[in-house]
Design a protein around this motif. Structure first.
Motif, PDB file in Angstrom:
ATOM      1  N   VAL A 192       0.814  -1.223   0.000  1.00 41.34           N
ATOM      2  CA  VAL A 192       0.000   0.000   0.000  1.00 41.34           C
ATOM      3  C   VAL A 192       0.846   1.271   0.000  1.00 41.34           C
ATOM      4  O   VAL A 192       0.540   2.226  -0.738  1.00 41.34           O
ATOM      5  N   PRO A 193       1.940   1.357   0.781  1.00 40.65           N
ATOM      6  CA  PRO A 193       2.747   2.586   0.735  1.00 40.65           C
ATOM      7  C   PRO A 193       3.362   2.883  -0.631  1.00 40.65           C
ATOM      8  O   PRO A 193       3.784   4.022  -0.879  1.00 40.65           O
ATOM      9  N   ARG A 194       3.408   1.880  -1.521  1.00 37.92           N
ATOM     10  CA  ARG A 194       4.025   2.078  -2.832  1.00 37.92           C
ATOM     11  C   ARG A 194       3.003   2.121  -3.972  1.00 37.92           C
ATOM     12  O   ARG A 194       3.373   2.355  -5.125  1.00 37.92           O
ATOM     13  N   LEU A 195       1.727   1.900  -3.676  1.00 39.61           N
ATOM     14  CA  LEU A 195       0.721   1.790  -4.728  1.00 39.61           C
ATOM     15  C   LEU A 195       0.503   3.089  -5.498  1.00 39.61           C
ATOM     16  O   LEU A 195       0.064   3.062  -6.650  1.00 39.61           O
ATOM     17  N   ALA A 196       0.771   4.219  -4.870  1.00 41.63           N
ATOM     18  CA  ALA A 196       0.570   5.503  -5.563  1.00 41.63           C
ATOM     19  C   ALA A 196       1.399   5.567  -6.842  1.00 41.63           C
ATOM     20  O   ALA A 196       0.965   6.152  -7.842  1.00 41.63           O
ATOM     21  N   ASP A 197       2.557   4.947  -6.827  1.00 38.97           N
ATOM     22  CA  ASP A 197       3.408   4.937  -8.018  1.00 38.97           C
ATOM     23  C   ASP A 197       2.736   4.164  -9.155  1.00 38.97           C
ATOM     24  O   ASP A 197       2.782   4.586 -10.315  1.00 38.97           O
ATOM     25  N   PHE A 198       2.094   3.044  -8.811  1.00 40.12           N
ATOM     26  CA  PHE A 198       1.414   2.260  -9.851  1.00 40.12           C
ATOM     27  C   PHE A 198       0.216   3.024 -10.414  1.00 40.12           C
ATOM     28  O   PHE A 198       0.026   3.099 -11.634  1.00 40.12           O
ATOM     29  N   THR A 199      -0.611   3.582  -9.555  1.00 42.84           N
ATOM     30  CA  THR A 199      -1.804   4.294 -10.034  1.00 42.84           C
ATOM     31  C   THR A 199      -1.427   5.532 -10.843  1.00 42.84           C
ATOM     32  O   THR A 199      -2.167   5.939 -11.740  1.00 42.84           O
ATOM     33  N   LEU A 200      -0.280   6.148 -10.525  1.00 42.48           N
ATOM     34  CA  LEU A 200       0.173   7.298 -11.300  1.00 42.48           C
ATOM     35  C   LEU A 200       0.557   6.880 -12.717  1.00 42.48           C
ATOM     36  O   LEU A 200       0.265   7.598 -13.686  1.00 42.48           O
ATOM     37  N   ASN A 201       1.178   5.722 -12.852  1.00 44.59           N
ATOM     38  CA  ASN A 201       1.620   5.250 -14.155  1.00 44.59           C
ATOM     39  C   ASN A 201       0.520   4.535 -14.944  1.00 44.59           C
ATOM     40  O   ASN A 201       0.605   4.448 -16.174  1.00 44.59           O
ATOM     41  N   TYR A 202      -0.496   4.033 -14.246  1.00 46.22           N
ATOM     42  CA  TYR A 202      -1.594   3.312 -14.916  1.00 46.22           C
ATOM     43  C   TYR A 202      -2.933   3.847 -14.408  1.00 46.22           C
ATOM     44  O   TYR A 202      -3.679   3.150 -13.722  1.00 46.22           O
ATOM     45  N   PRO A 203      -3.264   5.098 -14.741  1.00 46.86           N
ATOM     46  CA  PRO A 203      -4.489   5.705 -14.203  1.00 46.86           C
ATOM     47  C   PRO A 203      -5.771   5.061 -14.714  1.00 46.86           C
ATOM     48  O   PRO A 203      -6.842   5.263 -14.119  1.00 46.86           O
ATOM     49  N   HIS A 204      -5.712   4.276 -15.801  1.00 48.90           N
ATOM     50  CA  HIS A 204      -6.918   3.649 -16.337  1.00 48.90           C
ATOM     51  C   HIS A 204      -7.252   2.327 -15.652  1.00 48.90           C
ATOM     52  O   HIS A 204      -8.282   1.714 -15.952  1.00 48.90           O
ATOM     53  N   ILE A 205      -6.399   1.885 -14.722  1.00 52.23           N
ATOM     54  CA  ILE A 205      -6.638   0.625 -14.025  1.00 52.23           C
ATOM     55  C   ILE A 205      -7.164   0.913 -12.619  1.00 52.23           C
ATOM     56  O   ILE A 205      -6.489   1.560 -11.807  1.00 52.23           O
ATOM     57  N   ASP A 206      -8.372   0.470 -12.337  1.00 49.31           N
ATOM     58  CA  ASP A 206      -8.941   0.587 -11.001  1.00 49.31           C
ATOM     59  C   ASP A 206      -8.577  -0.657 -10.192  1.00 49.31           C
ATOM     60  O   ASP A 206      -8.603  -1.775 -10.711  1.00 49.31           O
ATOM     61  N   ILE A 207      -8.268  -0.461  -8.917  1.00 45.66           N
ATOM     62  CA  ILE A 207      -7.799  -1.556  -8.068  1.00 45.66           C
ATOM     63  C   ILE A 207      -8.795  -1.834  -6.944  1.00 45.66           C
ATOM     64  O   ILE A 207      -9.263  -0.925  -6.272  1.00 45.66           O
ATOM     65  N   HIS A 208      -9.118  -3.101  -6.790  1.00 46.74           N
ATOM     66  CA  HIS A 208      -9.877  -3.569  -5.621  1.00 46.74           C
ATOM     67  C   HIS A 208      -8.923  -4.454  -4.825  1.00 46.74           C
ATOM     68  O   HIS A 208      -8.622  -5.577  -5.229  1.00 46.74           O
ATOM     69  N   LEU A 209      -8.449  -3.945  -3.703  1.00 45.59           N
ATOM     70  CA  LEU A 209      -7.447  -4.646  -2.898  1.00 45.59           C
ATOM     71  C   LEU A 209      -8.111  -5.303  -1.695  1.00 45.59           C
ATOM     72  O   LEU A 209      -8.725  -4.633  -0.868  1.00 45.59           O
ATOM     73  N   ASP A 210      -7.999  -6.616  -1.591  1.00 44.04           N
ATOM     74  CA  ASP A 210      -8.534  -7.369  -0.449  1.00 44.04           C
ATOM     75  C   ASP A 210      -7.358  -7.861   0.382  1.00 44.04           C
ATOM     76  O   ASP A 210      -6.556  -8.682  -0.068  1.00 44.04           O
ATOM     77  N   SER A 211      -7.249  -7.350   1.608  1.00 40.21           N
ATOM     78  CA  SER A 211      -6.148  -7.763   2.483  1.00 40.21           C
ATOM     79  C   SER A 211      -6.683  -8.415   3.749  1.00 40.21           C
ATOM     80  O   SER A 211      -6.087  -8.310   4.820  1.00 40.21           O
ATOM     81  N   THR A 212      -7.819  -9.097   3.632  1.00 43.81           N
ATOM     82  CA  THR A 212      -8.445  -9.720   4.805  1.00 43.81           C
ATOM     83  C   THR A 212      -8.085 -11.187   4.949  1.00 43.81           C
ATOM     84  O   THR A 212      -8.369 -11.789   5.978  1.00 43.81           O
TER      85      THR A 212
END
Length: 378
Positions: A192-212
């Motif tokens: 999670v602390p690094r995900l901003a880099d991915f979303t910045l480079n791939y803004p057309h990809i929406d992420i649903h993250l399940d960490s349960t």
């Protein structure tokens, strides 16, 4: 000569018979059927967006066919008089399905990003609408009632299909949805602390993250991608080992002062904290380090890495902290190494997906980013 009676339109024809057991399913089906019809009202704007989409992606006609299939099956569930009944809350049904999937209001609240009390209120409102209890709350663990289990079996797959359709057409531009399942400690400390880099480079990809889901060596069927601990690559899957798991004994700074003398030697016994799915970790560390531990004052077995590290930080005992995931806890002074020796475990973090999902643009992009991001992490 009297003209023959007109046959009812197929869109409004429902089953001719009704039993008492149909009432609950009928009301649910009516709500979902109307929702499917509302999705079709956006046909013009969605068709324009689909015209510019990658032809290998889901097309508007594919989506209409899916919606039509869902609607047709909903019609088949509806008795004649069900159309006069009050429609059930779609939000309540979705909350019910998520709570039923996990049999836990707490986990449902984390997945839905609402409070556990809000989940409870929505379930109670749904139970009032259907006129019967859906969960048995008399036991410590949450279980279905007979009506609740029948409702879940009837609507869960329909909710999932409608969510999938909505995800593809929730705005004018067709977007990719990537469902990722990650073990909780890796998610909070490293991903999670690094995900901003991915979303910045791939803004057309929406992420649903399940960490349960804490389970290791299992790829959840509902996920496009999972990042989990495995001893070896799972059979029949596309899998890349990208980060080794090392461990080091760790405890709180206050407990460290009580256990170690002025020369840095451990002179006191201490409580040992173990992971329930890896109870042999301490034996492996002792064998690898050559250290004979003092007899533990007690042993506590917990079911998650998050719980183990949290207990160690609060002075409950000594745990084998995962490296590099716990590095920041050491840097911030929340944890202190009781011994310096790190053991290399037989486990690795793997990037896992089905072979079919591995061919999609979103999974390929996230795989490249993950392997590049964590390649130099030690």
């Amino acid at each position: 000569m009297a003209s023959p009676a007109r046959e009812p339109c197929k869109r409004t024809r429902f089953a001719a018979s009704e039993t008492k057991g149909d009432c609950l399913t009928a009301s649910v089906a009516r709500s979902l059927f109307c929702t499917a019809k509302r999705h079709q009202a956006h046909r013009i704007s969605a068709r324009r967006a689909a015209a510019h989409a990658n032809p290998r992606r889901m097309t508007w006609h594919d989506t209409c066919n899916l919606q039509g299939s869902v609607a047709f099956r909903l019609q088949s569930l509806m008795p004649n008089r069900a159309k006069h009944r009050k429609q059930l809350s779609l939000r309540g049904l979705r909350t019910f399905c998520v709570a039923g999937k996990h049999l836990s209001f707490r986990i449902a609240s984390e997945e839905l990003h609402i409070t556990a009390s809000a989940v409870s209120r929505q379930i109670k409102a749904l139970e009032q609408e259907v006129g019967r209890p859906l969960f048995d709350r008399s036991n410590p663990s949450l279980t279905f009632t007979e009506d609740g289990e029948r409702l879940f079996d009837s609507v869960n797959h329909l909710i999932t299909e409608l969510d999938t359709v909505t995800a593809h057409f929730r705005n004018r531009q067709q977007r990719d949805l990537l469902r990722i399942s990650v073990q909780p400690f890796f998610s909070s400390e490293l991903l999670v602390p690094r995900l901003a880099d991915f979303t910045l480079n791939y803004p057309h990809i929406d992420i649903h993250l399940d960490s349960t889901d804490e389970d290791a060596e299992r790829h959840p069927v509902e996920a496009d991608v999972s990042i989990r601990i495995f001893k070896r690559a799972p059979a029949g899957m596309a899998a890349d080992a990208f980060l080794p798991l090392r461990q080091v004994p760790a405890c709180s700074p206050d407990l460290y002062k009580k256990l170690v003398d002025t020369e840095g030697r451990v002179v006191q016994s201490f409580p040992i904290l173990k992971h329930s799915s890896r109870t042999d970790d301490w034996d492996r560390w002792c064998e690898d380090s050559g250290v004979a531990l003092p007899a533990p004052t007690t042993t506590l077995t917990l079911d998650s890495t998050v719980a183990l590290v949290s207990a160690a930080e609060r002075g409950v005992g000594v745990t084998l902290a995962p490296i590099p995931a716990a590095n920041e806890r050491f840097d911030q002074g929340h944890l202190k190494r009781l011994y310096v020796h790190e053991v290399q475990t037989p486990y690795r973090y793997y990037f896992v997906s089905t072979r079919q999902a591995a061919r999609t643009e979103a999974v390929r992009a996230f795989r490249r980013w993950t392997l590049d991001t964590f390649a130099g992490l030690r």
